[in-house]
Design a protein around this motif. Structure first.
Motif, mmCIF file in Angstrom:
data_model
loop_
_atom_site.group_PDB
_atom_site.id
_atom_site.type_symbol
_atom_site.label_atom_id
_atom_site.label_comp_id
_atom_site.label_asym_id
_atom_site.label_seq_id
_atom_site.Cartn_x
_atom_site.Cartn_y
_atom_site.Cartn_z
ATOM 1 N N PRO A 264 -14.342 8.164 -0.542
ATOM 2 C CA PRO A 264 -15.766 7.862 -0.536
ATOM 3 C C PRO A 264 -16.561 9.155 -0.705
ATOM 4 C CG PRO A 264 -14.669 6.830 1.333
ATOM 5 C CD PRO A 264 -13.664 7.743 0.693
ATOM 6 N N ALA A 265 -17.523 9.154 -1.585
ATOM 7 C CA ALA A 265 -18.364 10.334 -1.779
ATOM 8 C C ALA A 265 -19.752 9.842 -2.120
ATOM 9 C CB ALA A 265 -17.807 11.189 -2.911
ATOM 10 N N ALA A 266 -20.720 10.727 -1.926
ATOM 11 C CA ALA A 266 -22.103 10.362 -2.215
ATOM 12 C C ALA A 266 -22.199 9.775 -3.619
ATOM 13 C CB ALA A 266 -22.977 11.601 -2.093
ATOM 14 N N GLY A 267 -22.936 8.679 -3.746
ATOM 15 C CA GLY A 267 -23.154 8.083 -5.063
ATOM 16 C C GLY A 267 -22.094 7.082 -5.470
ATOM 17 N N LEU A 420 -28.828 5.778 1.496
ATOM 18 C CA LEU A 420 -27.735 4.975 0.938
ATOM 19 C C LEU A 420 -26.953 5.776 -0.101
ATOM 20 C CD1 LEU A 420 -29.229 1.408 0.344
ATOM 21 C CD2 LEU A 420 -27.710 2.114 2.165
ATOM 22 N N GLU A 421 -27.683 6.458 -0.987
ATOM 23 C CA GLU A 421 -27.013 7.210 -2.058
ATOM 24 C C GLU A 421 -26.162 8.337 -1.511
ATOM 25 O OE1 GLU A 421 -28.594 6.960 -6.393
ATOM 26 O OE2 GLU A 421 -29.811 8.365 -5.249
ATOM 27 N N ASN A 422 -26.595 8.936 -0.402
ATOM 28 C CA ASN A 422 -25.854 10.073 0.154
ATOM 29 C C ASN A 422 -24.707 9.675 1.061
ATOM 30 O OD1 ASN A 422 -27.120 12.318 -1.020
ATOM 31 N ND2 ASN A 422 -28.945 11.860 0.193
ATOM 32 N N PHE A 423 -24.615 8.398 1.364
ATOM 33 C CA PHE A 423 -23.557 7.918 2.247
ATOM 34 C C PHE A 423 -22.201 8.042 1.556
ATOM 35 C CE2 PHE A 423 -20.963 4.381 3.913
ATOM 36 C CZ PHE A 423 -21.016 4.676 5.256
ATOM 37 N N PRO A 424 -21.105 8.432 2.220
ATOM 38 C CA PRO A 424 -20.976 8.733 3.649
ATOM 39 C C PRO A 424 -21.037 10.218 3.975
ATOM 40 C CG PRO A 424 -18.812 8.425 2.715
ATOM 41 C CD PRO A 424 -19.802 8.389 1.571
ATOM 42 N N THR A 425 -21.481 11.063 3.010
ATOM 43 C CA THR A 425 -21.445 12.493 3.299
ATOM 44 C C THR A 425 -22.800 13.041 3.739
ATOM 45 O OG1 THR A 425 -21.516 12.694 0.898
ATOM 46 C CG2 THR A 425 -19.422 13.166 1.938
#
Ligand SMILES: Nc1ncnc2c1ncn2[C@@H]1O[C@H](COP(=O)(O)OP(=O)(O)OP(=O)(O)O)[C@@H](O)[C@H]1O
Ligand SMILES: [Mg+2]
Length: 451
Positions: A264-267, A420-425
């Motif tokens: 999982p990474a931003a975007g 939301l876009e920056n989740f989960p970092t």
């Protein structure tokens, strides 16, 4: 005519014919890996041996063995054809030759101890990535046999970059793309394990020359699985592929694409453009909930403390679309948080359900039951936060990716979408948690009363 089972794809055939001591069949979901694992030990069960052939197939938890469609269910389709008798409580099959195939779990590290002194000619691991490296190598030491069958291990799994398996099969995977290297598929390599470290070679001779016969080199291979191999299943259940395609990006890349590197990474979980903006909430709403993710700690000056977020999510009758109608977000001492939640509840009105995320443990329970009492008269429910945030966000991510979540225009839109876009970092995820909780709660509600 009796039913016949045979390998249904080139990959299944490869897995069922490799001479390696250890074979890992890993890849996307639904490729027929577990089924092949169940077929594998059958090559020996009819042999009459002085010491009967004994096999065991493990899952992490016992319920995973007995779940509908799980190992036990699938084995019921196959093993009786060879005259085997089931023993449900022992999860064991006994064949007319005296051979046995058992199913078992290895949940805790200490569960391996129950196998001390046991000799297993065949060890199977279904979903190998769920086990620890210690469990795997301990069981490998149980892999010996007086039966005359050369002991061996077969394992299946879906990609998981954080498991010890990812390291074990590194050579077979392109470390840039995370995908299996086609020319290396099924190629056998050798290793020995010295004080928890693996030493690799292309041949047994190489290791024996360096470390002697007593180093007992083991051979291992990796075989890539893909749902596209499993033509029978695709024809029988086309919805399964559609479900895989509808997964959130990370899950989809792992379970459909067979990617061993993606995390999982931003975007990747949420994209701004997935959320259509509407001017007003839908006229006909089946359920509406305000879901609260409360900050666990008191705000401290100079720090960047957690926020408390209350996300109002509704579900339109007929279309089943989700709407994020409102987001409230603030910081405060616990008593201020409680007061604010009570105020918002009275403004939202009694038709809006209230969801409260419950932290793990006794403290979380006590804390939430206090708040539930304070909210007497409202339709309020606690939702224990059992799984990690990314897992909880998966259903919302999937719905958003499919364009099924709209947001109602408001001042909060931009901060909400950025988080939301920056989740989960990103540095905060309270609004994401509120959305995940709201979507999960409404999906559950819909199962009870059809919209
Ligand atoms: N050789 C075969 N003959 C008949 N049916 C098969 C065969 N291989 C697979 N199937 C069927 O295909 C379906 C999917 O197979 P299976 O559960 O083994 O996939 P999997 O790769 O283990 O999936 P997952 O990654 O989700 O665990 C099963 O219902 C199984 O019964
Ligand atoms: Mg499986």
């Amino acid at each position: 005519m009796a039913e016949t089972f045979k390998p249904e794809s080139a990959q299944q055939r490869k897995f069922l014919s490799t001479p390696a001591d250890i074979a890992v069949y890993g890849g996307s979901a639904g490729g027929g890996k577990t089924f092949a694992l169940l077929l594998e030990p059958l090559r020996y069960v009819q042999r009459k041996l002085d010491v009967p052939f004994a096999a065991a197939i493990f899952r992490k938890q016992s319920t995973q063995v007995t779940n509908p469609g799980g190992l036990w269910d699938q084995s019921m389709r196959i093993y009786p054809l060879l005259g085997a008798r089931p023993h449900l409580t022992a999860l064991r099959w006994t064949f007319p030759s005296g051979s046995t195939i058992r199913f078992a779990h290895l949940d805790m590290e200490t569960d391996t101890l129950a196998w001390q002194g046991t000799e297993l000619a065949f060890i199977g691991f279904d979903e190998m990535t769920h086990f620890s490296e210690g469990q795997f190598f301990y069981m490998l030491s149980r892999n010996r046999s007086m039966s005359g069958v050369r002991p061996y291990v077969r394992a299946t799994c879906n990609p998981d970059p954080d498991s010890f398996v990812a390291k074990l099969i590194e050579w077979w995977i392109d470390q840039d793309t995370g995908l299996a290297i086609p020319e290396r598929d099924g190629v056998i390599r050798w290793f020995i394990r010295v004080s928890d470290e693996l030493i690799w070679a292309d041949s047994r001779a190489e290791l024996v020359a360096k470390f002697g016969e007593e180093s007992f080199p083991k051979s291992i291979t990796f075989i890539r699985g893909s749902i596209y191999d499993n033509k029978v299943f695709l024809a029988k259940d086309p919805g399964y592929l559609a479900n895989l395609k509808a997964l959130p990006t990370v899950e989809r890349e792992r379970l459909l694409g067979g990617n061993w590197k993606i995390r999982p990474a931003a975007g990747l979980m949420f994209k701004r453009e997935w959320f259509g903006v509407v001017e007003v909430p839908p006229a006909d709403v089946a359920f509406r909930i305000r879901y609260w993710d409360r900050a666990g700690t008191d705000p401290e000056a100079g720090k960047d403390p957690d926020w408390t977020a209350g996300v109002m999510v509704s579900r339109e009758r007929g279309t089943g679309l989700f709407y994020v109608e409102d987001v409230i977000r603030f910081r405060g001492q616990p008593h201020e948080v409680e007061k604010r939640i009570l105020n918002v509840a009275s403004q939202d009105g009694r038709n809006v359900m209230i969801g409260l995320e419950q932290d793990p443990g006794q403290a979380g329970k006590a804390d939430v039951s206090h708040l539930i009492r304070a909210l007497a008269g409202y339709n309020v429910k606690a939702y224990p936060a059992t799984r990690d945030k990314v897992t909880r966000a998966n259903p919302a991510s999937a719905q958003a990716g499919a364009g099924n979540i709209k947001i109602v225009r408001g001042k909060w839109n931009d901060t909400f979408l950025s988080e939301l876009e920056n989740f989960p970092t990103g540095s905060h995820d309270d609004q994401v948690d509120g959305l995940s909780g709201g979507v999960n709660a409404l999906s559950e509600a819909r199962k009870i009363i059809l919209v």
